[in-house]
Design a protein around this motif. Structure first.
Motif, PDB file in Angstrom:
ATOM      1  N   VAL A 436     -15.568 -13.255  31.863  1.00  0.00           N
ATOM      2  CA  VAL A 436     -14.992 -12.892  33.160  1.00  0.00           C
ATOM      3  C   VAL A 436     -16.008 -12.112  33.987  1.00  0.00           C
ATOM      4  O   VAL A 436     -17.009 -11.624  33.466  1.00  0.00           O
ATOM      5  N   ASN A 440     -21.394 -13.758  33.847  1.00  0.00           N
ATOM      6  CA  ASN A 440     -20.815 -13.883  32.513  1.00  0.00           C
ATOM      7  C   ASN A 440     -21.602 -14.883  31.673  1.00  0.00           C
ATOM      8  O   ASN A 440     -22.570 -15.485  32.149  1.00  0.00           O
ATOM      9  N   TYR A 446     -15.980 -15.754  37.331  1.00  0.00           N
ATOM     10  CA  TYR A 446     -14.542 -15.731  37.121  1.00  0.00           C
ATOM     11  C   TYR A 446     -14.034 -14.373  37.593  1.00  0.00           C
ATOM     12  O   TYR A 446     -14.094 -13.393  36.868  1.00  0.00           O
ATOM     13  N   LYS A 447     -13.556 -14.343  38.825  1.00  0.00           N
ATOM     14  CA  LYS A 447     -13.056 -13.094  39.397  1.00  0.00           C
ATOM     15  C   LYS A 447     -11.642 -12.834  38.905  1.00  0.00           C
ATOM     16  O   LYS A 447     -10.728 -13.605  39.181  1.00  0.00           O
ATOM     17  N   THR A 448     -11.477 -11.761  38.197  1.00  0.00           N
ATOM     18  CA  THR A 448     -10.158 -11.351  37.718  1.00  0.00           C
ATOM     19  C   THR A 448     -10.146  -9.825  37.662  1.00  0.00           C
ATOM     20  O   THR A 448     -10.306  -9.219  36.598  1.00  0.00           O
ATOM     21  N   THR A 452     -11.326  -6.987  34.806  1.00  0.00           N
ATOM     22  CA  THR A 452     -12.653  -6.390  34.868  1.00  0.00           C
ATOM     23  C   THR A 452     -12.654  -4.960  35.406  1.00  0.00           C
ATOM     24  O   THR A 452     -13.492  -4.150  34.998  1.00  0.00           O
ATOM     25  N   LEU A 479      -5.277 -14.511  31.183  1.00  0.00           N
ATOM     26  CA  LEU A 479      -6.072 -15.707  30.899  1.00  0.00           C
ATOM     27  C   LEU A 479      -5.176 -16.919  30.683  1.00  0.00           C
ATOM     28  O   LEU A 479      -5.514 -18.042  31.085  1.00  0.00           O
ATOM     29  N   GLU A 482      -3.690 -18.042  34.180  1.00  0.00           N
ATOM     30  CA  GLU A 482      -4.648 -18.680  35.079  1.00  0.00           C
ATOM     31  C   GLU A 482      -5.268 -19.933  34.460  1.00  0.00           C
ATOM     32  O   GLU A 482      -5.769 -20.799  35.177  1.00  0.00           O
ATOM     33  N   ARG A 484      -8.004 -20.726  33.138  1.00  0.00           N
ATOM     34  CA  ARG A 484      -9.397 -21.072  33.442  1.00  0.00           C
ATOM     35  C   ARG A 484     -10.174 -21.390  32.160  1.00  0.00           C
ATOM     36  O   ARG A 484     -11.193 -22.085  32.183  1.00  0.00           O
TER      37      ARG A 484
END
Length: 525
Positions: A436, A440, A446-448, A452, A479, A482, A484
């Motif tokens: 994330v 990474n 991966y903007k979360t 973070t 996770l 979403e 991803r």
């Protein structure tokens, strides 16, 4: 998991890997009368420069470079190696101080001092290689060298996992006189201070390791030399083992070969198995017009049958995984199963139709041909069959060798791609944080921010990792929601060896990296 605890026998033996104690064997502990120990693996390094690698190259690094902290056999938390002692000096876990061992030298005789440590860590961040480990140092503000034998790490936020980071081969200490500060070293020379020095290296073929007489650390070397041979596939590797061309195999054993080695036709071989924390998963690229759609990702999560993959492709030598954090680690959940349940085409069709998608979704799935074992291609064929049989997807499969595969996903070329993960350190943090944020291990931002900026920082402020289960459970649910990243399976660790070689049951550290110095020949039964 297999749970067989017994000493190795001359017949095909199966023993649980123990990080606490191994079975006793007859050995002189340092016999090389028949030449070096030869280890086979399908996991070849992508580079010899620690500043460029956040991958399986660490398996070689652990044996030729040194870190301040590492894992002696039997340890589950980092212990001093190049350092004499290390500790947090404040209650907020933001100042970490290490005192180095006196007289430590690199293999070329140059002094390994505090300036070399600072240089090595600063170099990782200054070069900031796309495939490098700079992302592990997100909590580091600056490194301070105090004289020749003390190093202080000033953190920008509390981070109880920082000692684990320092114990990764990513933080290997290099000789400042031999490694440029602002660019990577690209030849095949290595200047480290580990238990072995690299005598010679042929990319993709072999690494010849010999005893480093300058070494000062905890490793009790039970052999004087190790040759690592790199294979393209499991079948060729196991054939070499049976022909006594190699002594040990590690990484990349195919399921059919594991099953065969467990059988009665391998009376002169031993198979050691135990719990593993390596995982396999899919990554969805948000730059792709289809992969960026949450409904597409969730529909795939609803269709994929992990049990079928584990059984049909891997002969149940791996276990289905329903979270990015594997079983056995504090904080593990089964989030994907709890949310999606059993595979269901009707549920997946509804997910797509609710999002206005009524056509077959075209997707290209990428995998690497030479990194994660011989079954990788079969696994992607199984994924293709499952997705296309649903009537909801049209799948194209493409592949590349690891070295060019890495470049492709770092450039964002793949809509969906497969990755494996061998942990940097045994903590749930290391199965979330590397994937994330803007920078990474996947090269796919991966903007979360909830994870973070809040959950991970909050968890790192607590040294007692059992007290941060709630934070990890919440992060894993994000996770899942979403989608991803899609976890597929969790591996076990298998080491196959000739019956005259001992130490395999003690050779894996908590990150499942092989400590070659534990391997040795038996003098008798």
């Amino acid at each position: 998991m297999f749970n067989r605890n017994r000493c190795l026998q001359k017949v095909a033996a199966i023993a649980s890997i123990s990080l606490v104690a191994g079975c006793s064997v007859f050995s002189d502990g340092n016999s090389d009368s028949e030449g070096p120990i030869v280890v086979g693996t399908t996991s070849a390094p992508s580079t010899l420069d620690p500043a460029a690698a956040w991958d399986g190259s660490w398996e070689l690094f652990r044996n030729i470079y040194q870190t301040l902290l590492a894992y002696p056999s039997g340890a589950t938390t980092p212990q001093p190696d190049a350092a004499e002692k290390c500790r947090f000096t404040d209650s907020s876990n933001r100042t970490y101080r290490c005192k180095l061992r006196s007289g430590t030298k690199f293999a070329d005789g140059h002094a390994l001092n505090a300036q070399a440590v600072k240089y090595s860590i600063d170099r990782i961040r200054d070069i900031n290689a796309p495939s490098g480990p700079a992302g592990l140092l997100g909590s580091l503000d600056r490194v301070q060298a105090l004289g020749d034998d003390e190093v202080v790490f000033h953190l920008n936020k509390a981070d109880a996992t920082f000692p684990f980071v320092l114990a990764t081969p990513a933080m290997s200490i290099v000789d400042p006189d031999e490694y440029p500060a602002k660019k990577l070293r690209e030849d095949t020379k290595v200047y480290g201070s580990g238990p072995y020095r690299l005598k010679s290296y042929e990319e993709g073929k072999q690494a010849v390791l010999v005893r480093n007489d300058q070494y000062s650390g905890f490793a009790d070397r039970k052999n004087n030399a190790v040759t690592i041979r790199y294979f393209q596939d499991s079948a060729t590797m196991v054939k070499a083992l049976r022909a006594r061309q190699i002594d040990v195999t590690y990484r990349g054993l195919a399921a059919k070969d594991i099953i065969a080695l467990q059988g009665h036709d391998s009376t002169d071989l031993q198979l050691i198995d135990g719990a593993g924390t390596d995982i396999s998963y899919l990554v969805f690229n948000p730059k792709d017009p289809w992969s960026r759609n949450p409904a597409v990702r969730k529909a795939i999560a609803q269709v994929v049958d992990r049990g079928a993959i584990a059984h049909k492709v891997y002969d149940d030598t791996v276990d289905p995984l329903y979270s990015m954090v594997p079983k056995g680690l504090t904080g593990h959940t089964t989030g994907f199963f709890d949310t999606f349940g059993d595979p269901s085409v009707p549920k997946a069709r509804k997910i797509l139709s609710d999002a206005g998608i009524t056509q077959r979704v075209p997707l290209t799935l990428w995998y690497t041909t030479d990194r994660y074992g011989s079954e990788t291609a079969q696994m992607f064929q199984e994924l293709k069959s499952q997705l296309e049989d649903s009537g909801l997807f049209t799948i194209t499969l493409k592949s590349r060798p690891w070295k060019t595969y890495v470049v492709g996903y770092q450039k964002g070329e793949y809509p969906v791609f497969g990755r494996g993960w061998f942990p940097d350190f045994p903590d749930a943090d290391n199965f979330i944080a590397p994937f994330v944020g803007e920078q990474n291990a996947l090269g796919t931002p991966y903007k979360t921010p909830t994870i973070t900026d809040h959950l991970l920082p909050d968890s790192r402020g607590e040294s007692d990792r059992a007290k941060v289960i709630k934070e990890f459970e919440e992060a894993q649910q994000i996770l899942v929601d979403e989608a991803r990243l899609l976890p597929l399976w969790q591996g076990r660790q298998y080491v196959a060896a000739s019956d005259d070689v001992s130490g395999g049951e003690r050779a894996l550290d908590p990150s499942t990296i092989m400590m070659m110095w534990e391997l040795h020949r038996k003098t008798s039964w």
